[in-house]
Design a protein around this motif. Structure first.
Motif, PDB file in Angstrom:
ATOM      1  N   PHE A   9      -5.466 -10.925  11.059  1.00 23.28           N
ATOM      2  CA  PHE A   9      -3.711 -10.756  10.894  1.00 23.28           C
ATOM      3  C   PHE A   9      -3.328 -11.828   9.727  1.00 23.28           C
ATOM      4  CE2 PHE A   9       0.222 -11.384  12.765  1.00 23.28           C
ATOM      5  CZ  PHE A   9       0.959  -9.444  12.749  1.00 23.28           C
ATOM      6  N   ASP A  10      -3.170 -12.460   9.346  1.00 23.90           N
ATOM      7  CA  ASP A  10      -3.149 -13.461   9.010  1.00 23.90           C
ATOM      8  C   ASP A  10      -3.162 -12.954   7.354  1.00 23.90           C
ATOM      9  OD1 ASP A  10      -1.956 -14.791  10.854  1.00 23.90           O
ATOM     10  OD2 ASP A  10      -3.115 -16.648  10.791  1.00 23.90           O
ATOM     11  N   ARG A  11      -4.424 -12.866   6.648  1.00 21.19           N
ATOM     12  CA  ARG A  11      -4.306 -12.278   5.805  1.00 21.19           C
ATOM     13  C   ARG A  11      -4.610 -11.027   5.044  1.00 21.19           C
ATOM     14  NH1 ARG A  11     -10.198 -13.678   6.911  1.00 21.19           N
ATOM     15  NH2 ARG A  11     -10.495 -11.111   6.422  1.00 21.19           N
ATOM     16  N   GLN A  12      -3.338 -10.168   6.611  1.00 18.63           N
ATOM     17  CA  GLN A  12      -3.340  -8.755   5.925  1.00 18.63           C
ATOM     18  C   GLN A  12      -4.456  -8.137   5.723  1.00 18.63           C
ATOM     19  OE1 GLN A  12       0.156  -8.725   3.708  1.00 18.63           O
ATOM     20  NE2 GLN A  12       1.451  -9.901   5.732  1.00 18.63           N
ATOM     21  N   ASP A  13      -5.252  -7.831   6.711  1.00 15.11           N
ATOM     22  CA  ASP A  13      -6.825  -7.417   6.225  1.00 15.11           C
ATOM     23  C   ASP A  13      -6.967  -6.173   7.427  1.00 15.11           C
ATOM     24  OD1 ASP A  13      -8.709  -6.844   4.989  1.00 15.11           O
ATOM     25  OD2 ASP A  13      -9.981  -8.368   5.727  1.00 15.11           O
ATOM     26  N   TYR A  14      -5.723  -5.835   7.065  1.00 16.58           N
ATOM     27  CA  TYR A  14      -6.082  -4.311   8.374  1.00 16.58           C
ATOM     28  C   TYR A  14      -5.655  -3.079   7.575  1.00 16.58           C
ATOM     29  CZ  TYR A  14      -0.969  -5.826  10.191  1.00 16.58           C
ATOM     30  OH  TYR A  14      -0.623  -6.870  10.014  1.00 16.58           O
ATOM     31  N   TYR A  15      -5.665  -1.796   8.171  1.00 14.69           N
ATOM     32  CA  TYR A  15      -4.810  -1.177   7.588  1.00 14.69           C
ATOM     33  C   TYR A  15      -3.528  -0.553   8.007  1.00 14.69           C
ATOM     34  CZ  TYR A  15      -3.201   3.715   7.540  1.00 14.69           C
ATOM     35  OH  TYR A  15      -3.042   5.039   7.057  1.00 14.69           O
ATOM     36  N   TRP A  16      -2.057  -0.451   7.348  1.00 13.60           N
ATOM     37  CA  TRP A  16      -0.928  -0.538   8.390  1.00 13.60           C
ATOM     38  C   TRP A  16      -0.408  -0.021   6.544  1.00 13.60           C
ATOM     39  CZ3 TRP A  16       2.335  -1.655  11.033  1.00 13.60           C
ATOM     40  CH2 TRP A  16       3.382  -1.701  10.765  1.00 13.60           C
ATOM     41  N   ASP A  17       0.435   1.173   7.452  1.00  9.64           N
ATOM     42  CA  ASP A  17       0.900   2.350   6.631  1.00  9.64           C
ATOM     43  C   ASP A  17       2.194   2.021   6.696  1.00  9.64           C
ATOM     44  OD1 ASP A  17       1.917   4.587   5.871  1.00  9.64           O
ATOM     45  OD2 ASP A  17       1.294   6.373   6.826  1.00  9.64           O
ATOM     46  N   PRO A  18       3.295   1.540   5.661  1.00  4.19           N
ATOM     47  CA  PRO A  18       4.376   0.798   5.447  1.00  4.19           C
ATOM     48  C   PRO A  18       5.395   1.716   5.612  1.00  4.19           C
ATOM     49  CG  PRO A  18       3.302   0.881   2.790  1.00  4.19           C
ATOM     50  CD  PRO A  18       2.096   2.046   4.166  1.00  4.19           C
ATOM     51  N   TRP A  19       5.069   2.791   5.274  1.00  4.70           N
ATOM     52  CA  TRP A  19       5.962   4.112   4.938  1.00  4.70           C
ATOM     53  C   TRP A  19       6.180   4.922   6.579  1.00  4.70           C
ATOM     54  CZ3 TRP A  19       7.788   3.021   1.418  1.00  4.70           C
ATOM     55  CH2 TRP A  19       6.868   2.633   0.183  1.00  4.70           C
ATOM     56  N   ASP A  20       7.382   4.843   6.651  1.00  6.28           N
ATOM     57  CA  ASP A  20       8.241   5.949   8.103  1.00  6.28           C
ATOM     58  C   ASP A  20       7.543   7.211   8.732  1.00  6.28           C
ATOM     59  OD1 ASP A  20      10.914   3.676   8.699  1.00  6.28           O
ATOM     60  OD2 ASP A  20       9.448   3.263   9.316  1.00  6.28           O
ATOM     61  N   ASP A  21       7.630   7.289   7.173  1.00  9.48           N
ATOM     62  CA  ASP A  21       7.024   8.962   8.324  1.00  9.48           C
ATOM     63  C   ASP A  21       5.988   9.452   7.597  1.00  9.48           C
ATOM     64  OD1 ASP A  21       7.553   9.397   5.711  1.00  9.48           O
ATOM     65  OD2 ASP A  21       9.932  10.114   5.673  1.00  9.48           O
ATOM     66  N   ASP A  22       5.317  10.749   7.587  1.00 10.13           N
ATOM     67  CA  ASP A  22       4.157  11.370   6.980  1.00 10.13           C
ATOM     68  C   ASP A  22       4.577  11.812   6.210  1.00 10.13           C
ATOM     69  OD1 ASP A  22       3.098  10.746   9.441  1.00 10.13           O
ATOM     70  OD2 ASP A  22       3.032  12.763  10.025  1.00 10.13           O
ATOM     71  N   GLU A  23       5.408  11.808   5.064  1.00 10.19           N
ATOM     72  CA  GLU A  23       5.490  11.852   4.056  1.00 10.19           C
ATOM     73  C   GLU A  23       5.320  10.965   2.957  1.00 10.19           C
ATOM     74  OE1 GLU A  23       8.950  14.013   3.960  1.00 10.19           O
ATOM     75  OE2 GLU A  23       8.606  15.398   5.651  1.00 10.19           O
ATOM     76  N   GLY A  24       5.058   9.653   3.192  1.00  8.89           N
ATOM     77  CA  GLY A  24       4.718   8.783   2.204  1.00  8.89           C
ATOM     78  C   GLY A  24       6.141   8.257   1.771  1.00  8.89           C
ATOM     79  N   GLU A  25       5.870   7.953   0.470  1.00  8.31           N
ATOM     80  CA  GLU A  25       6.429   7.175  -0.118  1.00  8.31           C
ATOM     81  C   GLU A  25       7.274   7.908  -0.727  1.00  8.31           C
ATOM     82  OE1 GLU A  25       6.853   3.855  -3.966  1.00  8.31           O
ATOM     83  OE2 GLU A  25       4.718   4.666  -2.710  1.00  8.31           O
ATOM     84  N   GLY A  26       8.619   7.856  -1.074  1.00 12.03           N
ATOM     85  CA  GLY A  26       8.993   8.529  -1.867  1.00 12.03           C
ATOM     86  C   GLY A  26      10.183   8.145  -2.043  1.00 12.03           C
ATOM     87  N   GLY A  28      13.818   6.365  -2.736  1.00 12.75           N
ATOM     88  CA  GLY A  28      14.753   6.166  -1.905  1.00 12.75           C
ATOM     89  C   GLY A  28      14.383   5.285  -0.808  1.00 12.75           C
ATOM     90  N   ASP A  29      13.025   5.898  -0.457  1.00 15.20           N
ATOM     91  CA  ASP A  29      12.055   5.261   0.387  1.00 15.20           C
ATOM     92  C   ASP A  29      11.962   3.429   0.783  1.00 15.20           C
ATOM     93  OD1 ASP A  29      12.150   8.044   1.924  1.00 15.20           O
ATOM     94  OD2 ASP A  29      10.727   7.907   1.809  1.00 15.20           O
ATOM     95  N   GLU A  30      12.043   2.879   1.565  1.00 12.39           N
ATOM     96  CA  GLU A  30      11.945   1.620   1.632  1.00 12.39           C
ATOM     97  C   GLU A  30      10.247   1.804   2.581  1.00 12.39           C
ATOM     98  OE1 GLU A  30      14.403  -1.342   1.947  1.00 12.39           O
ATOM     99  OE2 GLU A  30      16.641  -0.231   1.245  1.00 12.39           O
ATOM    100  N   ALA A  31      10.124   1.112   2.366  1.00 10.89           N
ATOM    101  CA  ALA A  31       8.428   0.010   2.936  1.00 10.89           C
ATOM    102  C   ALA A  31       8.784  -0.469   4.318  1.00 10.89           C
ATOM    103  CB  ALA A  31       7.336  -0.575   2.140  1.00 10.89           C
ATOM    104  N   LYS A  32       8.381  -0.789   4.877  1.00  6.58           N
ATOM    105  CA  LYS A  32       7.957  -1.086   6.771  1.00  6.58           C
ATOM    106  C   LYS A  32       7.417  -2.750   5.878  1.00  6.58           C
ATOM    107  CE  LYS A  32       5.839   1.563   9.361  1.00  6.58           C
ATOM    108  NZ  LYS A  32       5.371   1.799   9.906  1.00  6.58           N
ATOM    109  N   ALA A  33       7.876  -3.065   6.161  1.00  2.30           N
ATOM    110  CA  ALA A  33       7.541  -4.995   6.056  1.00  2.30           C
ATOM    111  C   ALA A  33       5.805  -4.947   7.305  1.00  2.30           C
ATOM    112  CB  ALA A  33       7.894  -5.819   6.915  1.00  2.30           C
TER     113      ALA A  33
END
Length: 131
Positions: A9-26, A28-33
């Protein structure tokens, strides 16, 4: 296992999708922390559905004789080790022999690996989590 989960968890060595929707990075979109706590991580709907593809998806180690269940890790028993690797003193060289023992999704295994002198050296975790 708790220490390993915290390290991952501390190394962030796991799958994390930073985008709020299924359309991914677009545009003006901001990634989730990245989550700063386990509670924040598990509040994420995508993590609840798909997992983190890491040890974070495993909750506990089952005891000998207990049936493994979703999100559990089952230690390799001496008889199992002997059957697949020819010894109950497993080493890193035996990893390819024992890896097929994890054969179900959302289920893990662990084994104590020994050094060349037969002393316990590490605990090896493996398995399949996430969809």
């Amino acid at each position: 296992m708790d220490a390993l989960r915290q390290q991952v968890f501390d190394r962030q060595d796991y799958y994390w999708d930073p985008w709020d929707d299924d359309e991914g990075e677009g545009e003006g979109d901001e990634a989730k922390a990245w989550p700063s706590t386990f509670d924040q991580l598990w509040q994420d709907e995508r993590v609840q559905e798909e997992g983190t593809h890491s040890i974070l998806d495993m909750w506990r180690i089952v005891r000998p004789g207990e049936d493994p269940d979703h999100g559990t890790v089952q230690p390799v028993q001496p008889a199992e080790a002997h059957r697949v690797a020819g010894t109950d003193r497993l080493t890193r060289a035996h990893v390819p022999d024992i890896e097929p023992l994890a054969d179900r999704r959302w289920f893990g295994r662990c084994a104590v690996l020994h050094d060349a002198h037969g002393r316990p050296e590490e605990i090896y975790f493996w398995g399949f989590s996430g969809d």
